[in-house]
Design a protein around this motif. Sequence first.
Motif, PDB file in Angstrom:
ATOM      1  N   LYS A  86      -4.301   4.282   8.566  1.00 57.45           N
ATOM      2  CA  LYS A  86      -2.857   4.120   8.406  1.00 57.45           C
ATOM      3  C   LYS A  86      -2.550   2.921   7.521  1.00 57.45           C
ATOM      4  CE  LYS A  86       1.372   3.353  11.093  1.00 57.45           C
ATOM      5  NZ  LYS A  86       1.928   3.119  12.452  1.00 57.45           N
ATOM      6  N   ASN A  87      -3.305   1.848   7.686  1.00 57.97           N
ATOM      7  CA  ASN A  87      -3.113   0.664   6.840  1.00 57.97           C
ATOM      8  C   ASN A  87      -3.448   0.943   5.380  1.00 57.97           C
ATOM      9  OD1 ASN A  87      -2.276  -0.933   8.985  1.00 57.97           O
ATOM     10  ND2 ASN A  87      -4.335  -1.704   9.416  1.00 57.97           N
ATOM     11  N   ASP A  88      -4.262   1.978   5.145  1.00 55.80           N
ATOM     12  CA  ASP A  88      -4.594   2.379   3.775  1.00 55.80           C
ATOM     13  C   ASP A  88      -3.625   3.424   3.232  1.00 55.80           C
ATOM     14  OD1 ASP A  88      -6.682   0.697   3.346  1.00 55.80           O
ATOM     15  OD2 ASP A  88      -8.267   2.157   3.682  1.00 55.80           O
ATOM     16  N   GLY A  89      -2.574   3.725   3.987  1.00 51.06           N
ATOM     17  CA  GLY A  89      -1.541   4.627   3.491  1.00 51.06           C
ATOM     18  C   GLY A  89      -1.659   6.064   3.952  1.00 51.06           C
ATOM     19  N   PHE A  90      -2.682   6.393   4.753  1.00 53.19           N
ATOM     20  CA  PHE A  90      -2.834   7.770   5.229  1.00 53.19           C
ATOM     21  C   PHE A  90      -1.847   8.036   6.368  1.00 53.19           C
ATOM     22  CE2 PHE A  90      -6.822   6.892   3.132  1.00 53.19           C
ATOM     23  CZ  PHE A  90      -7.132   8.088   2.508  1.00 53.19           C
ATOM     24  N   SER A 104     -12.450   0.607   3.266  1.00 52.45           N
ATOM     25  CA  SER A 104     -11.138   1.041   2.803  1.00 52.45           C
ATOM     26  C   SER A 104     -11.235   2.529   2.471  1.00 52.45           C
ATOM     27  CB  SER A 104     -10.701   0.243   1.562  1.00 52.45           C
ATOM     28  OG  SER A 104      -9.554   0.832   0.988  1.00 52.45           O
ATOM     29  N   TYR A 105     -10.645   3.348   3.324  1.00 51.17           N
ATOM     30  CA  TYR A 105     -10.681   4.790   3.082  1.00 51.17           C
ATOM     31  C   TYR A 105      -9.976   5.134   1.770  1.00 51.17           C
ATOM     32  CZ  TYR A 105     -11.897   4.903   8.051  1.00 51.17           C
ATOM     33  OH  TYR A 105     -12.505   4.692   9.273  1.00 51.17           O
ATOM     34  N   GLY A 106      -8.945   4.363   1.449  1.00 51.27           N
ATOM     35  CA  GLY A 106      -8.223   4.612   0.211  1.00 51.27           C
ATOM     36  C   GLY A 106      -9.069   4.341  -1.014  1.00 51.27           C
ATOM     37  N   GLU A 107      -9.853   3.263  -0.982  1.00 51.05           N
ATOM     38  CA  GLU A 107     -10.700   2.954  -2.128  1.00 51.05           C
ATOM     39  C   GLU A 107     -11.826   3.978  -2.280  1.00 51.05           C
ATOM     40  OE1 GLU A 107     -12.007  -1.060  -2.327  1.00 51.05           O
ATOM     41  OE2 GLU A 107      -9.982  -1.888  -2.150  1.00 51.05           O
ATOM     42  N   LEU A 108     -12.340   4.470  -1.157  1.00 54.55           N
ATOM     43  CA  LEU A 108     -13.340   5.540  -1.222  1.00 54.55           C
ATOM     44  C   LEU A 108     -12.739   6.775  -1.887  1.00 54.55           C
ATOM     45  CD1 LEU A 108     -15.927   7.112  -0.518  1.00 54.55           C
ATOM     46  CD2 LEU A 108     -14.996   7.416   1.798  1.00 54.55           C
ATOM     47  N   LEU A 109     -11.529   7.127  -1.492  1.00 56.05           N
ATOM     48  CA  LEU A 109     -10.882   8.301  -2.070  1.00 56.05           C
ATOM     49  C   LEU A 109     -10.622   8.108  -3.562  1.00 56.05           C
ATOM     50  CD1 LEU A 109      -9.615  11.092  -1.485  1.00 56.05           C
ATOM     51  CD2 LEU A 109      -7.443   9.908  -1.108  1.00 56.05           C
ATOM     52  N   ASP A 110     -10.154   6.926  -3.951  1.00 60.26           N
ATOM     53  CA  ASP A 110      -9.890   6.660  -5.364  1.00 60.26           C
ATOM     54  C   ASP A 110     -11.175   6.707  -6.187  1.00 60.26           C
ATOM     55  OD1 ASP A 110      -7.154   6.372  -4.986  1.00 60.26           O
ATOM     56  OD2 ASP A 110      -7.293   4.223  -4.607  1.00 60.26           O
ATOM     57  N   PHE A 111     -12.256   6.166  -5.623  1.00 63.99           N
ATOM     58  CA  PHE A 111     -13.559   6.215  -6.289  1.00 63.99           C
ATOM     59  C   PHE A 111     -13.979   7.663  -6.505  1.00 63.99           C
ATOM     60  CE2 PHE A 111     -18.172   6.622  -5.897  1.00 63.99           C
ATOM     61  CZ  PHE A 111     -18.653   5.681  -6.795  1.00 63.99           C
ATOM     62  N   HIS A 112     -13.800   8.476  -5.485  1.00 66.58           N
ATOM     63  CA  HIS A 112     -14.160   9.889  -5.555  1.00 66.58           C
ATOM     64  C   HIS A 112     -13.348  10.614  -6.632  1.00 66.58           C
ATOM     65  CE1 HIS A 112     -14.868  14.018  -4.193  1.00 66.58           C
ATOM     66  NE2 HIS A 112     -13.555  14.178  -4.185  1.00 66.58           N
ATOM     67  N   GLN A 114       0.842  -1.192   0.000  1.00 69.61           N
ATOM     68  CA  GLN A 114       0.000   0.000   0.000  1.00 69.61           C
ATOM     69  C   GLN A 114       0.878   1.242   0.000  1.00 69.61           C
ATOM     70  OE1 GLN A 114      -2.673   1.810  -0.820  1.00 69.61           O
ATOM     71  NE2 GLN A 114      -3.981   0.522   0.437  1.00 69.61           N
ATOM     72  N   PRO A 115       0.799   2.073  -1.034  1.00 75.40           N
ATOM     73  CA  PRO A 115       1.631   3.282  -1.073  1.00 75.40           C
ATOM     74  C   PRO A 115       1.157   4.316  -0.055  1.00 75.40           C
ATOM     75  CG  PRO A 115       0.054   3.289  -2.886  1.00 75.40           C
ATOM     76  CD  PRO A 115      -0.088   1.958  -2.201  1.00 75.40           C
ATOM     77  N   ASP A 116       2.093   5.132   0.414  1.00 78.96           N
ATOM     78  CA  ASP A 116       1.725   6.221   1.311  1.00 78.96           C
ATOM     79  C   ASP A 116       0.895   7.252   0.554  1.00 78.96           C
ATOM     80  OD1 ASP A 116       3.077   5.064   3.369  1.00 78.96           O
ATOM     81  OD2 ASP A 116       4.860   6.325   3.198  1.00 78.96           O
ATOM     82  N   ARG A 117      -0.098   7.784   1.223  1.00 81.60           N
ATOM     83  CA  ARG A 117      -0.955   8.808   0.629  1.00 81.60           C
ATOM     84  C   ARG A 117      -0.654  10.152   1.278  1.00 81.60           C
ATOM     85  NH1 ARG A 117      -5.448   6.893  -2.211  1.00 81.60           N
ATOM     86  NH2 ARG A 117      -5.669   4.627  -2.190  1.00 81.60           N
ATOM     87  N   THR A 118      -0.540  11.158   0.450  1.00 86.59           N
ATOM     88  CA  THR A 118      -0.321  12.500   0.972  1.00 86.59           C
ATOM     89  C   THR A 118      -1.635  13.195   1.308  1.00 86.59           C
ATOM     90  OG1 THR A 118      -0.300  13.405  -1.275  1.00 86.59           O
ATOM     91  CG2 THR A 118       1.820  12.743  -0.335  1.00 86.59           C
ATOM     92  N   ASN A 119      -2.754  12.562   0.941  1.00 84.67           N
ATOM     93  CA  ASN A 119      -4.064  13.165   1.194  1.00 84.67           C
ATOM     94  C   ASN A 119      -4.353  13.242   2.688  1.00 84.67           C
ATOM     95  OD1 ASN A 119      -4.154  11.318  -1.364  1.00 84.67           O
ATOM     96  ND2 ASN A 119      -5.541  13.014  -1.806  1.00 84.67           N
TER      97      ASN A 119
END
Length: 354
Positions: free
Chosen positions: A169-173, A239-247, A123-128
């Motif tokens: 954090k597990n989603d890269g945030f 998955s907060y990351g998948e929600l963000l990507d969907f958005h 899982q890459p780190d997210r700067t969001n």
Amino acid sequence: MSVVMTQKDAFWKRAILPPNSTIQDAIRNLNDVSIRITLVLDEDGRLLGTISDGDIRRALLKGLDLNSPIATVVHRNALVVPPEWGRETVMQLMVANKIQQIPVVNSDHYVVGLHLWEEITTQPDRTNLMVIMAGGKGTRLRPHTENCPKPMLPVAGKPMLEHIIDRAKNDGFKHFIIAIHYLGHMIQDYFGNGQKFGVQIDYLSEDYPLGTAGALSLINPQPESPFIVTNGDVITDISYGELLDFHIRNNVPATMAVRIHEWQNPFGVVKIEGLNIVGFEEKPIIRSHINAGVYALDHTALKMLKSDEYCDMPTLFQRLHDNAGRIMAYPMHEPWLDVGRVEDLKQANIEMNK
């Protein structure tokens, strides 16, 4: 989620061969690209099939030579996924089928990407930014909240707020802002700047409650990219990351995670027209979508807020709808619990301790 590629966006395209290639071409391609799969596309870019090392070995064992056409070895019923499938779903599919590569194709069967196991599991780190609303008094949870802010109530041995941060954090945030008001010093004392949790945590201190959206007007400096907002009393496996990507993929100002809520009428329903009975329905189940308390917002959405003005999230979404005309729902199926009542807290502990 956005399509997972190899190290460079164009790199996976080196694994493409036309259908008139030979087995020797396929072997050379597999060796040169080193992702253990070759994609066979027609001249328009549609997927005809795939070739793996195993396909080559089986072909040679059958007596085919290096000059044989790849049409004799191509796997034409290759497993593929659409672009909108998320990371966790793709991982489950890979595990179930014992494969390490899955082509991504659109509705017209054009190849638009390639999922690789070694990359999708990293899982890459997210700067969001991720904002957590933790300022409420939790009056429905009294007496538990008389001397403790609701997000700090323990669930399975640690505060609800810590569960949310761990999941994100597990989603890269890595960067969080926690909006605090009622007994906010207890949250600050526990989490500090986030260093001991491996993240960065900043705080928004509300002088008076501003609502789930109004507190966002206090963010300074304002974010320059899309971000996540969640209520501090929502325990979920989303998955907060998948929600963000969907958005991001749908290019809208705001996205709301929603869940299907079912409620069964305890009585038999009588259908009438005027005074005439026209039918019966025994204890019908009513289904509706409810707000799950998790959102993805574009930074431009903050323009709809006024400084220090109370605003809840549904009001912000309505303003965005009236102004931009398009907001989206993100249907979620993951475990979810809004810990707003004493019985919810008990249930959360039961579920998390399992």
